[in-house]
Design a protein around this motif. Structure first.
Motif, PDB file in Angstrom:
ATOM      1  N   SER A 186     -78.983 -81.819 109.893  1.00  0.00           N
ATOM      2  CA  SER A 186     -78.465 -81.319 111.165  1.00  0.00           C
ATOM      3  C   SER A 186     -79.481 -80.406 111.845  1.00  0.00           C
ATOM      4  O   SER A 186     -80.528 -80.047 111.278  1.00  0.00           O
ATOM      5  CB  SER A 186     -77.159 -80.551 110.931  1.00  0.00           C
ATOM      6  N   GLU A 187     -79.142 -80.002 113.066  1.00  0.00           N
ATOM      7  CA  GLU A 187     -80.018 -79.107 113.832  1.00  0.00           C
ATOM      8  C   GLU A 187     -80.081 -77.711 113.213  1.00  0.00           C
ATOM      9  O   GLU A 187     -80.891 -76.874 113.631  1.00  0.00           O
ATOM     10  CB  GLU A 187     -79.523 -79.005 115.282  1.00  0.00           C
ATOM     11  N   ARG A 188     -79.253 -77.448 112.205  1.00  0.00           N
ATOM     12  CA  ARG A 188     -79.302 -76.138 111.539  1.00  0.00           C
ATOM     13  C   ARG A 188     -80.547 -75.963 110.684  1.00  0.00           C
ATOM     14  O   ARG A 188     -80.850 -74.845 110.265  1.00  0.00           O
ATOM     15  CB  ARG A 188     -78.050 -75.946 110.670  1.00  0.00           C
ATOM     16  N   CYS A 189     -81.253 -77.041 110.384  1.00  0.00           N
ATOM     17  CA  CYS A 189     -82.441 -76.964 109.530  1.00  0.00           C
ATOM     18  C   CYS A 189     -83.420 -75.916 110.064  1.00  0.00           C
ATOM     19  O   CYS A 189     -83.780 -75.929 111.248  1.00  0.00           O
ATOM     20  CB  CYS A 189     -83.131 -78.333 109.464  1.00  0.00           C
ATOM     21  N   ILE A 190     -83.853 -74.996 109.200  1.00  0.00           N
ATOM     22  CA  ILE A 190     -84.760 -73.917 109.603  1.00  0.00           C
ATOM     23  C   ILE A 190     -86.165 -74.120 109.036  1.00  0.00           C
ATOM     24  O   ILE A 190     -86.992 -73.217 109.074  1.00  0.00           O
ATOM     25  CB  ILE A 190     -84.205 -72.549 109.165  1.00  0.00           C
ATOM     26  N   GLN A 191     -86.419 -75.295 108.504  1.00  0.00           N
ATOM     27  CA  GLN A 191     -87.739 -75.644 107.955  1.00  0.00           C
ATOM     28  C   GLN A 191     -88.233 -74.618 106.927  1.00  0.00           C
ATOM     29  O   GLN A 191     -89.402 -74.250 106.902  1.00  0.00           O
ATOM     30  CB  GLN A 191     -88.786 -75.787 109.072  1.00  0.00           C
ATOM     31  N   CYS A 192     -87.309 -74.149 106.086  1.00  0.00           N
ATOM     32  CA  CYS A 192     -87.676 -73.133 105.099  1.00  0.00           C
ATOM     33  C   CYS A 192     -88.467 -73.708 103.932  1.00  0.00           C
ATOM     34  O   CYS A 192     -89.158 -72.983 103.216  1.00  0.00           O
ATOM     35  CB  CYS A 192     -86.429 -72.421 104.578  1.00  0.00           C
ATOM     36  N   GLY A 193     -88.330 -75.014 103.695  1.00  0.00           N
ATOM     37  CA  GLY A 193     -89.082 -75.657 102.631  1.00  0.00           C
ATOM     38  C   GLY A 193     -88.449 -75.604 101.258  1.00  0.00           C
ATOM     39  O   GLY A 193     -89.036 -76.093 100.289  1.00  0.00           O
ATOM     40  N   ARG A 194     -87.253 -75.049 101.149  1.00  0.00           N
ATOM     41  CA  ARG A 194     -86.631 -74.957  99.828  1.00  0.00           C
ATOM     42  C   ARG A 194     -86.304 -76.332  99.257  1.00  0.00           C
ATOM     43  O   ARG A 194     -86.448 -76.569  98.062  1.00  0.00           O
ATOM     44  CB  ARG A 194     -85.361 -74.109  99.894  1.00  0.00           C
ATOM     45  N   GLY A 208     -92.126 -82.495 112.012  1.00  0.00           N
ATOM     46  CA  GLY A 208     -91.738 -81.837 113.248  1.00  0.00           C
ATOM     47  C   GLY A 208     -90.905 -80.604 112.981  1.00  0.00           C
ATOM     48  O   GLY A 208     -91.292 -79.741 112.200  1.00  0.00           O
ATOM     49  N   LYS A 209     -89.734 -80.557 113.588  1.00  0.00           N
ATOM     50  CA  LYS A 209     -88.850 -79.411 113.410  1.00  0.00           C
ATOM     51  C   LYS A 209     -87.739 -79.685 112.404  1.00  0.00           C
ATOM     52  O   LYS A 209     -86.734 -78.976 112.373  1.00  0.00           O
ATOM     53  CB  LYS A 209     -88.240 -79.017 114.756  1.00  0.00           C
ATOM     54  N   SER A 210     -87.915 -80.700 111.582  1.00  0.00           N
ATOM     55  CA  SER A 210     -86.903 -81.039 110.586  1.00  0.00           C
ATOM     56  C   SER A 210     -87.613 -81.590 109.347  1.00  0.00           C
ATOM     57  O   SER A 210     -88.801 -81.380 109.153  1.00  0.00           O
ATOM     58  CB  SER A 210     -85.923 -82.067 111.159  1.00  0.00           C
ATOM     59  N   ILE A 211     -86.858 -82.277 108.506  1.00  0.00           N
ATOM     60  CA  ILE A 211     -87.412 -82.873 107.304  1.00  0.00           C
ATOM     61  C   ILE A 211     -87.130 -84.369 107.300  1.00  0.00           C
ATOM     62  O   ILE A 211     -86.244 -84.849 108.011  1.00  0.00           O
ATOM     63  CB  ILE A 211     -86.822 -82.231 106.022  1.00  0.00           C
ATOM     64  N   ALA A 212     -87.891 -85.098 106.496  1.00  0.00           N
ATOM     65  CA  ALA A 212     -87.692 -86.539 106.371  1.00  0.00           C
ATOM     66  C   ALA A 212     -87.737 -86.903 104.897  1.00  0.00           C
ATOM     67  O   ALA A 212     -88.381 -86.237 104.077  1.00  0.00           O
ATOM     68  CB  ALA A 212     -88.776 -87.299 107.140  1.00  0.00           C
ATOM     69  N   CYS A 227     -79.970 -76.020  99.988  1.00  0.00           N
ATOM     70  CA  CYS A 227     -80.252 -75.683 101.383  1.00  0.00           C
ATOM     71  C   CYS A 227     -79.492 -74.416 101.765  1.00  0.00           C
ATOM     72  O   CYS A 227     -78.251 -74.382 101.682  1.00  0.00           O
ATOM     73  CB  CYS A 227     -79.858 -76.833 102.297  1.00  0.00           C
ATOM     74  N   PRO A 228     -80.178 -73.365 102.203  1.00  0.00           N
ATOM     75  CA  PRO A 228     -79.489 -72.089 102.471  1.00  0.00           C
ATOM     76  C   PRO A 228     -78.581 -72.132 103.694  1.00  0.00           C
ATOM     77  O   PRO A 228     -77.698 -71.278 103.838  1.00  0.00           O
ATOM     78  CB  PRO A 228     -80.650 -71.105 102.679  1.00  0.00           C
ATOM     79  N   VAL A 229     -78.783 -73.120 104.580  1.00  0.00           N
ATOM     80  CA  VAL A 229     -77.949 -73.193 105.782  1.00  0.00           C
ATOM     81  C   VAL A 229     -77.078 -74.448 105.800  1.00  0.00           C
ATOM     82  O   VAL A 229     -76.448 -74.772 106.810  1.00  0.00           O
ATOM     83  CB  VAL A 229     -78.825 -73.140 107.060  1.00  0.00           C
ATOM     84  N   HIS A 230     -77.050 -75.168 104.667  1.00  0.00           N
ATOM     85  CA  HIS A 230     -76.217 -76.376 104.529  1.00  0.00           C
ATOM     86  C   HIS A 230     -76.504 -77.401 105.637  1.00  0.00           C
ATOM     87  O   HIS A 230     -75.587 -77.959 106.242  1.00  0.00           O
ATOM     88  CB  HIS A 230     -74.731 -76.014 104.522  1.00  0.00           C
ATOM     89  N   ALA A 231     -77.789 -77.633 105.859  1.00  0.00           N
ATOM     90  CA  ALA A 231     -78.176 -78.573 106.917  1.00  0.00           C
ATOM     91  C   ALA A 231     -78.208 -80.017 106.437  1.00  0.00           C
ATOM     92  O   ALA A 231     -78.197 -80.936 107.248  1.00  0.00           O
ATOM     93  CB  ALA A 231     -79.544 -78.192 107.475  1.00  0.00           C
ATOM     94  N   ILE A 232     -78.258 -80.233 105.109  1.00  0.00           N
ATOM     95  CA  ILE A 232     -78.376 -81.580 104.561  1.00  0.00           C
ATOM     96  C   ILE A 232     -77.014 -82.047 104.063  1.00  0.00           C
ATOM     97  O   ILE A 232     -76.276 -81.286 103.439  1.00  0.00           O
ATOM     98  CB  ILE A 232     -79.406 -81.611 103.404  1.00  0.00           C
ATOM     99  N   ASP A 233     -76.711 -83.303 104.305  1.00  0.00           N
ATOM    100  CA  ASP A 233     -75.424 -83.843 103.873  1.00  0.00           C
ATOM    101  C   ASP A 233     -75.586 -85.303 103.466  1.00  0.00           C
ATOM    102  O   ASP A 233     -76.607 -85.938 103.755  1.00  0.00           O
ATOM    103  CB  ASP A 233     -74.377 -83.725 104.985  1.00  0.00           C
TER     104      ASP A 233
END
Length: 258
Positions: A186-194, A208-212, A227-233
């Motif tokens: 989701s757009e919540r991804c903060i690209q923290c790299g965890r 870019g501004k997300s992960i693949a 994921c600290p912001v629960h961006a992945i599902d």
């Protein structure tokens, strides 16, 4: 020597617990998989592998590791599976690998830990997880005692249902479900790299501004849970069922056991 693979920390907890009881060392297969480290291991003490059960077998990459790695010193090999209610016929597949390598199969024990397969089940609360892990501590003690005495673990029962689950059902899981193709970010991804750091197969890259995601997923679901912001599902399952990481040891173990 205690080798372990973990997605959410359950198997690491068991490996560390056994290591303290046995005064042995642990090695993370997650690190070995990520770094491509040499797979030759020497130990005078029995080898112990701690790993989770995925669809009633060890993860495919862990079985491949066993088949390819070189073990010298002790020929005794113990398997400890962290699981929900059953490991099916998983022991039989490991026995075949060990026999080909000339290693002595000392048995496989299953330790019930909080089930973190969010595809099918709601995740346990912190209180539920701590209670369940504490309930399994006496069994971990029994396993450690057997290993210390170099005695075989009790043989698991072989059932027709276990053969079905570890055979055709696992094959279907490995071929059709164990993939990151249905993961969403989701757009919540903060690209923290965890998630990148946690992935045991280097299957995640920053784009870019997300992960693949690539095509090497083990379906350990570590990226989702960490994921600290629960961006992945995965098909909305995480949003519905929640997230899980093994509670810290200091919150589980009595002070005298640390």
């Amino acid at each position: 020597m205690i080798l372990y693979f973990t997605g959410t920390g359950n198997s690491r907890f068991v490996a560390n617990y056994l290591a303290r009881q046995l005064k042995d060392q642990t090695l993370s297969l997650n690190d070995i998989f990520r770094e491509g480290a040499p797979r030759a291991f020497a130990s005078q003490a029995p080898f112990v592998l701690v790993a989770p059960i995925y669809a009633w077998r060890l993860p495919e990459k862990v079985e491949q590791f066993l088949a390819q790695a070189r073990f010298t010193g002790s020929t005794k090999f113990y398997l400890v599976a962290t699981m929900g209610d059953s490991f099916g016929n998983a022991a039989k597949y490991v026995q075949k690998i060990l026999k080909k390598k000339g290693l002595e199969d000392m048995g496989m024990a299953g330790v019930v830990m909080p089930d973190n397969y969010l595809v099918s089940y709601p995740m346990p609360s912190w209180e539920e997880a701590v209670t369940l892990i504490r309930t399994s501590l006496p069994q971990m003690d029994q396993i450690a005692q057997a290993i210390a005495a170099e005695k075989p673990l009790p043989p698991p029962p072989s059932t027709a249902m276990g053969k079905l689950l570890s055979g055709p059902v696992n094959w279907g899981f490995s071929r059709f479900m164990a993939t990151s193709k249905s993961f969403t970010v989701s757009e919540r991804c903060i690209q923290c790299g965890r998630c990148i750091a946690a992935c045991p197969t280097k299957n995640i890259v920053l784009q870019g501004k997300s992960i693949a995601f690539g095509d090497r997923c083990m379906f350990c679901l570590s990226c989702i849970h960490r994921c600290p912001v629960h961006a992945i599902d995965y098909k909305g399952k995480a949003k519905r069922h929640g997230y899980y990481l093994c509670p810290p040891e200091e919150q589980i173990l009595p002070q005298q056991d640390k």
